[in-house]
Scaffold this motif. Structure first.
Motif, PDB file in Angstrom:
ATOM      1  N   GLN A  97      -1.243   4.369   0.983  1.00 53.85           N
ATOM      2  CA  GLN A  97      -2.234   4.280   2.036  1.00 53.85           C
ATOM      3  C   GLN A  97      -1.654   3.665   3.303  1.00 53.85           C
ATOM      4  O   GLN A  97      -0.676   2.936   3.228  1.00 53.85           O
ATOM      5  CB  GLN A  97      -3.387   3.400   1.568  1.00 53.85           C
ATOM      6  N   SER A 133       0.930   8.276  10.094  1.00 56.11           N
ATOM      7  CA  SER A 133      -0.508   7.978   9.973  1.00 56.11           C
ATOM      8  C   SER A 133      -0.770   6.490  10.182  1.00 56.11           C
ATOM      9  O   SER A 133      -1.707   6.108  10.876  1.00 56.11           O
ATOM     10  CB  SER A 133      -1.022   8.383   8.594  1.00 56.11           C
ATOM     11  N   THR A 134       0.073   5.659   9.571  1.00 58.88           N
ATOM     12  CA  THR A 134      -0.106   4.220   9.712  1.00 58.88           C
ATOM     13  C   THR A 134      -0.021   3.807  11.173  1.00 58.88           C
ATOM     14  O   THR A 134      -0.845   3.032  11.660  1.00 58.88           O
ATOM     15  CB  THR A 134       0.994   3.478   8.906  1.00 58.88           C
ATOM     16  N   THR A 179       0.829  -1.203   0.000  1.00 64.83           N
ATOM     17  CA  THR A 179       0.000   0.000   0.000  1.00 64.83           C
ATOM     18  C   THR A 179       0.870   1.263   0.000  1.00 64.83           C
ATOM     19  O   THR A 179       0.997   1.917   1.022  1.00 64.83           O
ATOM     20  CB  THR A 179      -0.872   0.014   1.263  1.00 64.83           C
TER      21      THR A 179
HETATM   22  N1  LIG Z   1       4.528   0.268  10.372  1.00 65.05           N
HETATM   23  C1  LIG Z   1       4.388   0.110   9.060  1.00 65.05           C
HETATM   24  N2  LIG Z   1       4.352  -1.124   8.514  1.00 65.05           N
HETATM   25  C2  LIG Z   1       4.210  -1.284   7.190  1.00 65.05           C
HETATM   26  N3  LIG Z   1       4.101  -0.283   6.318  1.00 65.05           N
HETATM   27  C3  LIG Z   1       4.120   0.974   6.778  1.00 65.05           C
HETATM   28  C4  LIG Z   1       4.271   1.234   8.176  1.00 65.05           C
HETATM   29  N4  LIG Z   1       4.270   2.556   8.364  1.00 65.05           N
HETATM   30  C5  LIG Z   1       4.116   3.107   7.156  1.00 65.05           C
HETATM   31  N5  LIG Z   1       4.008   2.192   6.191  1.00 65.05           N
HETATM   32  C6  LIG Z   1       3.813   2.466   4.758  1.00 65.05           C
HETATM   33  O1  LIG Z   1       4.608   3.597   4.444  1.00 65.05           O
HETATM   34  C7  LIG Z   1       3.938   4.572   3.667  1.00 65.05           C
HETATM   35  C8  LIG Z   1       3.885   5.903   4.374  1.00 65.05           C
HETATM   36  O2  LIG Z   1       3.208   5.757   5.583  1.00 65.05           O
HETATM   37  P1  LIG Z   1       2.324   6.896   6.237  1.00 65.05           P
HETATM   38  O3  LIG Z   1       1.406   7.491   5.242  1.00 65.05           O
HETATM   39  O4  LIG Z   1       1.755   6.315   7.463  1.00 65.05           O
HETATM   40  O5  LIG Z   1       3.458   7.951   6.613  1.00 65.05           O
HETATM   41  P2  LIG Z   1       3.284   9.430   7.165  1.00 65.05           P
HETATM   42  O6  LIG Z   1       4.415   9.656   8.081  1.00 65.05           O
HETATM   43  O7  LIG Z   1       1.915   9.623   7.692  1.00 65.05           O
HETATM   44  O8  LIG Z   1       3.475  10.282   5.846  1.00 65.05           O
HETATM   45  P3  LIG Z   1       3.059  11.822   5.578  1.00 65.05           P
HETATM   46  O9  LIG Z   1       4.042  12.637   6.302  1.00 65.05           O
HETATM   47  O10 LIG Z   1       3.212  11.945   4.103  1.00 65.05           O
HETATM   48  O11 LIG Z   1       1.660  12.011   6.064  1.00 65.05           O
HETATM   49  C9  LIG Z   1       2.598   3.940   3.346  1.00 65.05           C
HETATM   50  O12 LIG Z   1       2.780   3.282   2.126  1.00 65.05           O
HETATM   51  C10 LIG Z   1       2.375   2.900   4.419  1.00 65.05           C
HETATM   52  O13 LIG Z   1       1.610   1.846   3.909  1.00 65.05           O
END
Ligand SMILES: Nc1ncnc2c1ncn2[C@@H]1O[C@H](COP(=O)(O)OP(=O)(O)OP(=O)(O)O)[C@@H](O)[C@H]1O
Ligand SMILES: [Mg+2]
Length: 440
Positions: free
Chosen positions: A16, A55-56, A13
């Motif tokens: 997402q 976010s994840t 993903t």
């Molecule tokens: N703990 C995890 N295990 C597996 N995949 C992850 C994990 N954390 C993040 N990902 C993957 O990494 C990507 C980015 O994650 P996420 O959107 O949660 O990051 P973010 O820090 O919220 O980014 P942004 O700053 O752009 O909002 C996504 O593709 C997500 O599926």
């Protein structure tokens, strides 16, 4: 036992939050966050570089701790009023017009008050053309206190994504909502606000007073470790019954540079390239050729964003005599180390008369999203590094192209640009990279 079938797009993903392949983060980060979520009255600020998994992480943890979550995505230009209205609107799913029919045992007078406000909003909606044009209208009864009560009654918490995008006076006002939630948590112990921002410090996410200090948890989410990235691959292998040979998996880890989205995207590209859209009937082995195609597709699709990020990084006012950010990036390449210090930059920078203060402030800027987050600063070691291999070598390629342009070499076509970029990255992670640096 019957094999469970997963959709490939639900396993890998890249754009997402990961649910099926969610990898538990470092125990310290995890405990800190879960403790904060469980502690009544504790408000939470989650910060860290973009794409590190904020976010994840929060979505997976909230699933474990909270029944209901309201998520508001902040956008540039959003006002305090629009935040309040967005939350109020989303809370509608817990409040029914018929007091008796709501399943959450919401106090009838609160339900009534919700519906009263809703009715007055509808009225405004009807008269909108005549009265309100500019700012969103918030009925005077809909105070932050009242909103907090609606959250409290429905036992839901409020997640404000990308809170750092709210700017100026609006931010100061919006930050006060956190204080209200804090105070009201005496009445509703589940009441919680979680603000998330892709920035370097918690204070850049929310402005809060010192008196609020020990009632706000600042949770920093770091980049993923190589082991964590590898775990994503292993998890995907299990769910889809695939095998990534060790050599490929190592490469994916190297190319990801701690960014899980790159890992997800490369794995996904490899699968779609082989028409793998769901869990395989029999174990399927992926090959180096699949990886090569995946990385090419990745670089091709991302080249516009590499370009945009690099352009943001080197943008200077028209009247500038010289481009300091550019000189810093060049120096960072010349250092030719994975991580470098301020002194390294000072030593390698071409303009020797730039004051240290200016170098320092420009270095800090280059770590911000509005500068394409070209560099990353590690607070613990006080060292910098390039965000990822793609951006780093995109920069290198631009500097080389500038030189070649002087020699009147024609611009390359797009495909050649991608090939070239991948060739340089390959050199970067193996050897012979020095020649490129020397030519800068
Ligand atoms: N703990 C995890 N295990 C597996 N995949 C992850 C994990 N954390 C993040 N990902 C993957 O990494 C990507 C980015 O994650 P996420 O959107 O949660 O990051 P973010 O820090 O919220 O980014 P942004 O700053 O752009 O909002 C996504 O593709 C997500 O599926
Ligand atoms: Mg996010």
């Amino acid at each position: 036992m019957k094999k469970e079938i997963y959709d490939t797009y639900k396993v890998f993903t890249p754009t997402q939050p990961a649910i099926n392949t969610f990898i538990e983060r470092d125990i310290k980060v995890n405990n800190h966050l879960v403790d904060s979520l469980r502690t009544p009255g504790k408000q939470v600020v989650i910060y860290g570089h973009s794409g590190c998994g904020k976010s994840t992480l929060i979505i997976n943890k909230l699933n474990q701790v909270y029944e209901n979550t309201i998520i508001t995505r902040c956008m540039k230009g959003m006002t305090f009023e629009s935040l309040i209205l967005d939350a109020f609107d989303q809370l509608g799913r817990f409040y029914s017009v018929e007091t008796k029919t709501n399943g959450f045992k919401i106090a009838p007078e609160i339900n009534l008050s919700y519906n009263d406000i809703k009715a007055s909003l509808k009225l405004v909606e009807l008269n909108k053309s005549k009265t309100i044009t500019q700012k969103e209208f918030v009925p005077p009864q809909l105070t932050p206190q009242r909103l907090a009560r609606f959250f409290g009654e429905s036992k839901s918490c409020w997640v404000l994504e990308d809170f750092h995008k709210i700017k100026g006076e609006e931010k100061t006002r919006a930050s006060q909502i956190m204080k209200v939630f804090m105070d009201m948590s005496l009445e509703y112990s589940d009441l919680k606000l979680i603000a998330i921002g892709a920035v370097g410090t918690a204070r850049q996410v929310v402005e809060y007073d010192n008196e609020m200090n020990n009632r706000v948890s600042e949770v920093f989410v770091p980049y993923m470790s190589d082991d964590e990235i590898e775990s994503i691959i292993i998890s995907g292998e299990k769910l889809l019954d695939l095998r990534f040979p060790e050599k490929i998996s190592e490469k994916i880890v190297t190319y990801s540079c701690g960014l899980p989205s790159i890992c997800h995207q490369l794995c996904l590209n490899m699968c779609t390239n082989r028409n793998i859209y769901q869990t395989q009937k029999e174990t399927t082995y992926l090959k180096m050729g699949d990886f090569e195609k995946a990385i090419e597709k990745f670089a091709d699709e991302k080249s516009d964003s590499f370009k945009a990020d690099f352009d943001k990084a080197i943008k200077v006012p028209n009247k500038s005599l010289r481009n300091v950010p550019k000189a810093i990036i060049k120096a960072a390449l010349k250092v030719n180390k994975d991580e470098f210090s301020f002194d390294d930059i000072k030593y390698h920078i071409e303009f020797k008369d730039i004051p240290s203060k200016e170098i320092e402030s420009k270095l800090t800027q280059l770590c911000r999203t509005d500068r394409g987050e070209l560099l990353i600063h590690d607070d613990n070691s006080n060292l910098y590094r390039f965000n990822n291999l793609f951006l780093k070598n995109w920069a290198l390629m631009q500097f080389r192209k500038e030189k070649e342009d002087v020699l009147n070499i024609r611009n390359r076509t797009d495909q050649k640009v991608i090939d070239r970029l991948l060739e340089i990255i390959e050199k970067d992670i193996t050897d012979e990279y020095d020649v490129y640096i020397e030519e800068l």
